[in-house]
Design an enzyme around this catalytic site. Sequence first.
Site, short mmCIF file in Angstrom:
data_model
loop_
_atom_site.label_atom_id
_atom_site.label_comp_id
_atom_site.label_asym_id
_atom_site.label_seq_id
_atom_site.Cartn_x
_atom_site.Cartn_y
_atom_site.Cartn_z
N ALA A 63 0.85 -1.22 -0.11
CA ALA A 63 0.08 -0.01 -0.09
C ALA A 63 0.99 1.15 -0.06
CB ALA A 63 -0.82 -0.04 1.40
N GLY A 108 0.69 -4.88 0.99
CA GLY A 108 -0.41 -5.04 0.19
C GLY A 108 -0.37 -5.97 -1.16
N GLU A 111 -0.56 -9.20 0.02
CA GLU A 111 -2.11 -9.64 0.31
C GLU A 111 -2.85 -9.76 -1.00
OE1 GLU A 111 -1.81 -6.10 2.61
OE2 GLU A 111 -2.66 -7.40 4.53
N GLU A 131 4.62 -4.83 7.65
CA GLU A 131 3.93 -3.91 8.44
C GLU A 131 4.34 -3.54 9.58
OE1 GLU A 131 2.48 -6.37 6.47
OE2 GLU A 131 0.93 -5.37 5.00
N1 CO8 Z 1 4.59 3.29 -0.99
C1 CO8 Z 1 4.86 4.30 -1.75
N2 CO8 Z 1 5.80 4.52 -2.48
C2 CO8 Z 1 6.83 3.40 -2.53
C3 CO8 Z 1 6.51 2.21 -1.98
C4 CO8 Z 1 5.29 2.19 -1.20
N3 CO8 Z 1 4.79 1.04 -0.65
N4 CO8 Z 1 7.17 1.15 -2.53
C5 CO8 Z 1 8.18 1.68 -3.10
N5 CO8 Z 1 7.80 3.01 -3.15
C6 CO8 Z 1 8.43 4.12 -4.12
C7 CO8 Z 1 9.48 4.80 -3.37
O1 CO8 Z 1 9.36 5.78 -2.45
C8 CO8 Z 1 10.29 5.26 -4.77
O2 CO8 Z 1 9.98 6.49 -5.00
P1 CO8 Z 1 10.77 7.63 -5.28
O3 CO8 Z 1 11.55 7.41 -6.48
O4 CO8 Z 1 9.81 8.89 -5.53
O5 CO8 Z 1 11.75 7.98 -4.28
C9 CO8 Z 1 10.09 4.14 -5.63
O6 CO8 Z 1 9.08 3.60 -5.20
C10 CO8 Z 1 11.19 3.35 -5.90
O7 CO8 Z 1 11.53 2.73 -4.53
P2 CO8 Z 1 12.85 2.42 -3.78
O8 CO8 Z 1 13.97 3.81 -4.36
O9 CO8 Z 1 12.78 2.43 -2.42
O10 CO8 Z 1 13.52 1.29 -4.63
P3 CO8 Z 1 14.48 0.05 -3.95
O11 CO8 Z 1 14.79 -0.99 -5.10
O12 CO8 Z 1 15.59 0.70 -3.36
O13 CO8 Z 1 13.78 -0.65 -2.81
C11 CO8 Z 1 11.78 -1.71 -1.72
C12 CO8 Z 1 12.72 -1.42 -3.14
C13 CO8 Z 1 12.59 -2.89 -1.00
C14 CO8 Z 1 10.78 -2.46 -2.39
C15 CO8 Z 1 11.32 -0.52 -1.06
O14 CO8 Z 1 10.89 0.48 -2.09
C16 CO8 Z 1 10.45 -0.61 -0.21
O15 CO8 Z 1 10.92 -1.18 1.05
N6 CO8 Z 1 9.12 -0.38 -0.22
C17 CO8 Z 1 8.25 -0.45 0.94
C18 CO8 Z 1 7.77 -2.03 1.31
C19 CO8 Z 1 6.92 -2.20 2.03
O16 CO8 Z 1 6.94 -1.82 3.08
N7 CO8 Z 1 5.54 -2.35 1.68
C20 CO8 Z 1 4.43 -2.61 2.67
C21 CO8 Z 1 3.64 -1.32 2.74
S1 CO8 Z 1 2.57 -1.50 4.12
C22 CO8 Z 1 1.17 -2.15 3.43
O17 CO8 Z 1 1.33 -2.71 2.25
C23 CO8 Z 1 -0.04 -2.29 4.26
C24 CO8 Z 1 -0.97 -2.91 3.55
C25 CO8 Z 1 -2.30 -2.70 4.21
C26 CO8 Z 1 -2.81 -1.12 4.56
C27 CO8 Z 1 -4.20 -0.97 5.24
C28 CO8 Z 1 -4.35 0.42 5.31
C29 CO8 Z 1 -4.92 0.56 6.63
#
Ligand code: CO8
Length: 264
Positions: A63, A108, A111, A131
């Site tokens: 998400a 997500g 999920e 999360e």
């Molecule tokens: N949300 C928003 N932006 C994201 C997300 C995300 N989940 N993941 C990646 N991005 C964006 C980055 O911010 C970045 O944007 P920008 O270029 O503008 O800085 C772009 O995508 C590329 O990402 P990275 O530079 O970080 O790429 P890397 O190759 O270095 O890393 C990763 C890749 C490891 C996947 C890293 O991006 C990461 O850790 N992302 C987050 C993963 C995460 O924690 N996901 C879980 C989120 S929580 C969730 O999903 C809960 C679901 C239920 C929600 C319920 C609501 C109540």
Amino acid sequence: MSFVNCEVKDKIAVITINRPEALNALNSQVLDDLGAAFDSIDVNAVRAVVLTGAGDKSFVAGADIGEMSTLSKAEGEAFGKKGNDVFRKIEEFPIPVIAAVNGFALGGGCEISMSCDIRICSENAMFGQPEVGLGITPGFGGTQRLARLIGAGMAKQLIYTARNIKADEAYRIGLVNAVYPQEELLAAAEKMASQIAANAPIAVRACKKAINDGLQTDIDAALVIEEKLFGSCFESEDQREGMANFLRKKDDPNKVKVVNFQNK
Ligand code: CO8
């Protein structure tokens, strides 16, 4: 502009989440677009769906953390419901949905793959529920579907530790059915979808409903669900033609071997 593409060819729909600049993260608009893409599918013409992400790095990286970062309690609950409603639509979609997980499937992303009927992935795929490292619980069904898919003990370990796992481990614990080189993944998903599409659609849909509904209840009630759906197949032309074809083949092996099921 939509963040989701839907392409239909030969009774197969390929839905692609297309927000690669954010690794296909699910914000409100992506969720709305996804729901609309599924709503747009004519389930009498299309017989299976493949769900994938744009690019070769990420299926869905979760998400949208930026959008979630400022939510209040009520807004958090509402966002969780928004995702749950779309994922439930996928889970209960009348025809099978195959997740072709082409990279990160985190939070997500893991999920949404679990709301699909079948998961296959590329060698670079990575699954996880990170999360608790962000101070939240999984909120799009992760606590429920992961435990149902891989067992409560393994699900609790993955969710409590927030450890991401690679494709081979996902395969070993039964989270995915198969692992392919990235460049072969979509073709493999489409091939599986075609195999499904070649079978009697009414029967395939009944199987999905029997499995899904049956898993929500006790075995006696579940078997009644199966009996009713099994019985309903005998009202279809496809059942008559499918069985007649088998009997014709027995009489003369040169007779038609493939039935062109009409979805009737
Ligand atoms: N949300 C928003 N932006 C994201 C997300 C995300 N989940 N993941 C990646 N991005 C964006 C980055 O911010 C970045 O944007 P920008 O270029 O503008 O800085 C772009 O995508 C590329 O990402 P990275 O530079 O970080 O790429 P890397 O190759 O270095 O890393 C990763 C890749 C490891 C996947 C890293 O991006 C990461 O850790 N992302 C987050 C993963 C995460 O924690 N996901 C879980 C989120 S929580 C969730 O999903 C809960 C679901 C239920 C929600 C319920 C609501 C109540």
